[in-house]
Scaffold this active site. Structure first.
Site, PDB file in Angstrom:
ATOM      1  N   ASP A 237      45.834 -47.605 -27.852  1.00 30.11           N
ATOM      2  CA  ASP A 237      46.963 -46.176 -27.718  1.00 30.11           C
ATOM      3  C   ASP A 237      48.245 -46.962 -27.332  1.00 30.11           C
ATOM      4  O   ASP A 237      48.247 -47.987 -27.304  1.00 30.11           O
ATOM      5  CB  ASP A 237      46.313 -45.189 -26.845  1.00 30.11           C
TER       6      ASP A 237
ATOM      7  N   ASP B  80      49.922 -36.469 -31.269  1.00 30.44           N
ATOM      8  CA  ASP B  80      48.758 -35.982 -31.363  1.00 30.44           C
ATOM      9  C   ASP B  80      48.576 -34.638 -32.195  1.00 30.44           C
ATOM     10  O   ASP B  80      49.370 -33.688 -31.959  1.00 30.44           O
ATOM     11  CB  ASP B  80      48.137 -35.682 -29.874  1.00 30.44           C
TER      12      ASP B  80
HETATM   13  C1  GAL Z   1      46.424 -39.930 -26.929  1.00 31.10           C
HETATM   14  C2  GAL Z   1      45.923 -40.279 -28.143  1.00 31.10           C
HETATM   15  C3  GAL Z   1      44.805 -39.245 -28.305  1.00 31.10           C
HETATM   16  C4  GAL Z   1      43.726 -39.702 -27.085  1.00 31.10           C
HETATM   17  C5  GAL Z   1      44.444 -39.571 -25.628  1.00 31.10           C
HETATM   18  C6  GAL Z   1      43.388 -40.274 -24.902  1.00 31.10           C
HETATM   19  O1  GAL Z   1      47.733 -40.458 -26.805  1.00 31.10           O
HETATM   20  O2  GAL Z   1      46.810 -39.807 -29.291  1.00 31.10           O
HETATM   21  O3  GAL Z   1      44.353 -39.304 -29.453  1.00 31.10           O
HETATM   22  O4  GAL Z   1      43.110 -40.873 -27.418  1.00 31.10           O
HETATM   23  O5  GAL Z   1      45.725 -40.213 -25.920  1.00 31.10           O
HETATM   24  O6  GAL Z   1      44.313 -40.325 -23.416  1.00 31.10           O
END
Ligand code: GAL
Length: 428
Positions: free
Chosen positions: A151, A221
């Site tokens: 991430d 997201d």
């Molecule tokens: C986001 C990511 C999500 C998930 C989340 C976890 O930024 O895009 O898919 O992984 O973090 O904290």
């Protein structure tokens, strides 16, 4: 003479290595990945029990045999051991440890995926891999991990800094390559970015994209509170409307996970929207990673994710992502998607993201972007009715209009040239 041959040899070897370094070289992702991820369903309240149950239900439900293979534990599992500096799972939620969990998943005939972050902390505040890329990659390989999502949160340099993001993700890519274990590398550029402001489509292009990962997020997201999840899904779809040239065997544009219509899942959309998302994600050759509680999918959601005709579009061996044939920029309310298929057929989806019912039309300009010549008679199959469409044949370039309800309704079709209906008059 001998000298110059040697020199040539050295140059060739150097060039070969130069093209290997700086590229992901794991042989994975020849087709878009399919699987399950914990995030949209349970956020960071993950545990080995959840993963075991999800793995078992993927087998029992038949989803595994339809191609869903990765079971991915997203954010929330990691702590860093203060003495060894290694990542470890939180022992109360993962008492058996990650290797045992990976082996359990493997024993179900599935693959095991996990999550980290290129920054100092993950998006949910757990330890990230910044400065520990080699150690963490080795740890993942020792655990028999098959898929790693990395991430974008809390990264030195910031979430949108091209230079540091390339440097940091390249460290993990190279560390994964160095383990010798093929680990699908999912670059998640979404974290710490704003769903309505930031453009992440540059992640599709070199030196990012296929040089960096097996998949890369091209939008923020998908999933939001207050019923805004559909808006984020739609944004991801629009971002991906013209990125097909960057996708192909080994690397895929990732518009994020599939949202179920389960109202108890943290993020969800309506039943109709979830079917639209699934259809369009298949036209986009996107990863089909189900978020949401897979153990008790509603009959509707199960029917959605087990639609073999749609899965076959996503996994089509031509491996060519589709594009928007018709799109009303800048709104992007009315879209016709099209995708070339290996058998000479063509998949199309008509989508209404507007606030009102609408007729959406494939006109002559739209037909010109399909593989079908003027005069071709096509058989039209409805991919959700599993039979001939209401309009079962169409002659190119007749305008083809579909009436659709508002807020994410769609219809999806496969078109095949109907040679038996050729008449001599069509051939002259
Ligand atoms: C986001 C990511 C999500 C998930 C989340 C976890 O930024 O895009 O898919 O992984 O973090 O904290």
């Amino acid at each position: 003479m001998l000298m110059s041959f040697n020199r040539l040899g050295v140059i060739v070897v150097v060039l070969l290595f130069a093209s290997e370094a700086g590229a992901l070289n794991n042989g994975l992702g020849r087709l878009p990945p399919m699987g399950y991820n914990t995030w949209n369903g349970v956020q960071d309240a993950v545990s080995e029990d959840i993963i075991r149950h999800r793995a078992v239900s993927m087998v029992k439900s038949g989803l595994r045999d339809l191609g869903y293979e990765y079971v991915i534990v997203d954010d929330g599992w990691a702590i860093r051991n203060a003495t060894t500096r290694r990542l470890e799972p939180n022992a109360s939620a993962f008492p058996s440890g990650m290797k045992a969990l990976a082996q359990f998943v493997h024993a179900q005939g599935l693959k095991f995926g996990t999550y980290t972050d290129r920054g100092t902390k993950t998006c949910a505040g757990h330890p990230g891999s910044y400065g520990y890329e080699r150690l963490d990659a080795q740890t993942f390989a020792e655990w028999e991990v098959d898929y790693l999502k990395e991430d974008n949160c809390n990264a030195p340099g910031g979430p949108l800094n091209k230079k540091t993001s390339l440097e940091q993700w390249s460290l993990m890519r190279d560390a994964l390559n160095a383990t010798g274990r093929p680990i699908f590398f999912s670059v998640c550029a979404g974290g710490d970015t704003h769903p309505f402001i930031n453009d992440l489509t540059w992640y599709a292009e070199p030196p990012f994209g296929a040089a960096l990962g097996n998949s890369w997020r091209i939008s923020a997201d998908v999933g939001a509170v207050l019923g805004l999840s559909w808006v984020t899904a739609r944004n991801a779809m629009l971002a991906n409307a013209n990125l097909s040239r960057w996708a192909g065997p080994g690397g895929w544009n990732d518009p994020d996970m599939l949202l179920t219509s389960n109202p108890n899942a943290w993020y969800h959309i309506t039943p109709e929207q979830s079917r639209t998302q699934f259809s369009v994600w298949a036209l986009m050759a996107a990863p089909l990673i189900i978020g949401g509680p897979i153990a008790n999918l509603s009959a509707w959601d199960f029917e959605t994710y087990s639609n073999k005709e749609i899965i076959d579009i996503d996994q089509d061996p031509l491996a060519q992502q589709g594009s928007a044939l018709v799109i009303d920029y800048p709104l992007g309310n009315h879209i016709v998607w099209g995708r070339h298929l290996a058998d000479g057929g063509f998949a199309m989806a008509f989508v209404n993201c507007g606030l009102l019912d609408a007729s959406i039309t494939c006109d002559a300009g739209c037909w010109a972007k399909t593989p079908f010549a003027t005069g071709t008679v096509l058989s039209v199959r409805d991919l959700w009715k599993h039979g001939p469409a209401t309009n079962p044949t169409i002659r190119v370039p007749e305008p083809w209009s579909i009436r659709l309800g508002a807020h994410g309704s769609s219809q999806s079709f496969k078109l095949v040239a109907n040679h038996s209906s050729f008449t001599p008059s069509l051939l002259v």
